[in-house]
Design an enzyme around this catalytic site. Structure first.
Site, PDB file in Angstrom:
ATOM      1  NE  ARG A  78     -45.831  30.167 -35.290  1.00  0.00           N
ATOM      2  CZ  ARG A  78     -45.268  29.982 -34.463  1.00  0.00           C
ATOM      3  NH1 ARG A  78     -43.810  28.967 -34.717  1.00  0.00           N
ATOM      4  NH2 ARG A  78     -45.865  30.764 -33.749  1.00  0.00           N
ATOM      5  CG  ASN A 293     -45.312  26.013 -30.845  1.00  0.00           C
ATOM      6  OD1 ASN A 293     -45.602  26.235 -32.492  1.00  0.00           O
ATOM      7  ND2 ASN A 293     -44.724  27.419 -30.720  1.00  0.00           N
ATOM      8  CE1 TYR A 295     -38.427  23.048 -30.076  1.00  0.00           C
ATOM      9  CE2 TYR A 295     -40.786  24.440 -29.532  1.00  0.00           C
ATOM     10  CZ  TYR A 295     -39.669  24.175 -30.696  1.00  0.00           C
ATOM     11  OH  TYR A 295     -39.528  25.149 -31.089  1.00  0.00           O
TER      12      TYR A 295
HETATM   13  C1  FCB Z   1     -40.372  27.974 -28.376  1.00  0.00           C
HETATM   14  C2  FCB Z   1     -40.751  29.573 -28.984  1.00  0.00           C
HETATM   15  C3  FCB Z   1     -39.313  29.568 -30.224  1.00  0.00           C
HETATM   16  C4  FCB Z   1     -38.479  29.571 -29.804  1.00  0.00           C
HETATM   17  C5  FCB Z   1     -39.171  27.307 -29.286  1.00  0.00           C
HETATM   18  C6  FCB Z   1     -37.293  26.673 -28.621  1.00  0.00           C
HETATM   19  O1  FCB Z   1     -41.471  28.628 -27.039  1.00  0.00           O
HETATM   20  O2  FCB Z   1     -41.575  29.970 -29.574  1.00  0.00           O
HETATM   21  O3  FCB Z   1     -39.234  30.813 -30.561  1.00  0.00           O
HETATM   22  O4  FCB Z   1     -37.591  29.603 -28.550  1.00  0.00           O
HETATM   23  O5  FCB Z   1     -39.559  27.438 -27.894  1.00  0.00           O
END
Ligand code: FCB
Length: 450
Positions: A78, A293, A295
């Site tokens: 990607r 996304n 984390y």
């Molecule tokens: C996300 C972004 C990516 C990167 C990660 C850690 O928010 O999409 O570009 O910075 O965080």
């Protein structure tokens, strides 16, 4: 015996990057500057004065970087297109040299058996368009669709996966509400307008794709995370509910349900507008996939001095922290995937970013030991496997990131890579987390254990 939990045979095993974070040479060969180039060259806005002028020098080292992907065993990659490389003024004149860079990259990926997953907008608006108002100008949907059209004409036959936008929530929260990201505005009035225009731009690009009859998939990438209250106090519960609406539902609801969530007016007050029903109908036209996304999660407490959502992240006692302050929270990704299925039904999903920044040691004899990141990948990939077993239509996973890169305002201080990058020499070294991911891919997930 219970059915073996496993990944589908055609699962995409990928890694991700974005243009400004890795390419370098941001104004080479006729490219027009982006708002992140401008921000990076404004003193004091990026840690240590770092810029994307060189970054990972991927613009020149792309061939060997594709070989890194091959060595990892990736079958997908990607990346994003820098809008201003292709259209230096953001619209009108096309820069063939910019198109050539992406043509060569896509052709090489395909030749090496790696599926390109292309994001059209990963935060780098051309300065020329920002000077006309950027995401606040009502014409921006048309500009974006025209740019998307150029990319579809160039690569539409060969690129199987397109995403319109990366993380519209971050674009608005960082760029228009709090002003730490480009273009650096801090305005309660502007933020909801930018939100709506981003969604209309997404819709216009999807319409352009359908009208062109392109045979593959188009979707969008959003950032999502579980929100849990830090206590049972009414104030913490209210902040958690608002934060969930603002972060998780604000973009997904219009895209997948055709309406903004009820709590938006509570958050924005008079700055919130009622938008025409026809806009929402366009915004919710079918997409082929949703990219997620994730984390961390947010343990949320009330913060009286942080309007408009009045939230603060709390790190629970004993939790491991990433170096940017995020909590390591092993159930986070699986919970996120299950929530999406529960609220929005069976839209095909990809995890388009996942990983974490840790204080990695320098390479020693060609090795970088990063056990905390290994643990993050193990937990989250198990979460993906378990979500699939629970019926989530998850079709692929992209680690963030293929290599250490420019982490926006934090510059090069936050490393997220599967490869360590020495920014002085551009030497890439596989980290233990990269070796672990390679083994997971090689064994089709069996290396995750139970
Ligand atoms: C996300 C972004 C990516 C990167 C990660 C850690 O928010 O999409 O570009 O910075 O965080």
């Amino acid at each position: 015996m219970p059915a073996m939990k496993t990944f589908p045979g055609n699962f995409l095993w990928g890694a991700a990057t974005s243009a400004y974070q890795v390419e370098g040479s941001p104004i080479a060969d006729g490219a027009g500057p982006s708002i992140w180039h401008r921000l990076a060259h404004t003193p004091g806005l990026i840690a240590s004065g770092d810029t994307g002028d060189v970054a990972c020098d991927h613009y020149r080292r792309w061939e060997s970087d594709v070989e890194l992907m091959k060595t990892l065993g990736l079958n997908a990659y990607r990346f994003s297109i820098a809008w201003g490389r292709v259209l230096p003024e953001g619209r009108g004149r096309v820069n063939e040299a910019g198109l050539d860079f992406y043509r060569r990259l896509v052709d090489r990926l395909l030749a090496r058996g790696i599926t390109p997953n292309v994001t059209l907008y990963h935060w780098d608006m051309p300065v020329a368009l920002d000077e006309l108002g950027g995401w606040l100008n009502p014409d921006v949907a048309q500009w974006f669709a025209d740019y998307a059209g150029v990319m579809f004409e160039t690569l539409g036959d060969r690129v199987p996966m397109w995403a319109t936008l990366n993380e519209p929530w971050v674009i608005v929260d960082g760029g228009y509400l709090f002003g730490v990201h480009a273009p650096g505005h801090a305005s309660l009035r502007e933020a909801p307008v930018a939100t709506h225009h981003l969604l209309l731009a997404h819709a216009a690009a999807v319409q352009r794709y359908r009208a062109g009859g392109w045979p593959h998939q188009i979707g969008i990438v959003v950032n999502l995370e579980p929100k849990d209250p830090a206590s049972d106090s009414p104030a913490d519960l209210a902040a958690t509910r608002c934060s969930h609406t603002y972060f998780n539902e604000q973009y997904c609801d219009p895209l997948l349900k055709g309406r903004y969530p009820d709590g938006m007016r509570e958050i924005y007050g008079d700055a919130w507008r009622e938008w025409p029903a026809a806009d929402l109908a366009r915004i919710s036209q079918p997409i082929d996939f949703l990219g997620i996304n994730n984390y961390t999660r947010s343990l949320t407490a009330h913060d009286p001095v942080r309007p408009p959502v009045f939230e603060r992240r709390v790190i629970p006692e004993g939790a491991t922290k990433m170096i940017n302050g995020w909590e390591v929270y092993p159930p986070g990704l699986e919970r996120t995937l299950l929530w999406v299925k529960e609220r929005y039904g069976d839209v095909p999903l990809y995890v388009t970013e996942n990983g974490g920044p840790f204080a990695d040691p320098e390479p020693v004899n060609g090795r970088v030991e990063d056990p905390l990141r290994v643990a993050v990948y193990r937990a989250n990939l198990r979460g993906c496997r378990d979500a699939i077993a629970k019926g989530v239509d998850l079709r692929g996973y992209f680690a963030w990131s293929l290599m250490d890169n420019l982490e926006w305002n934090a510059g090069f201080s936050q490393r997220f890579g599967l490869h360590h990058v020495d920014f002085a020499t551009q030497v890439r070294t596989l980290k233990d987390s990269g070796a672990f991911y390679r083994e997971v891919i090689r064994t089709g997930g069996a290396a995750l254990g139970d």
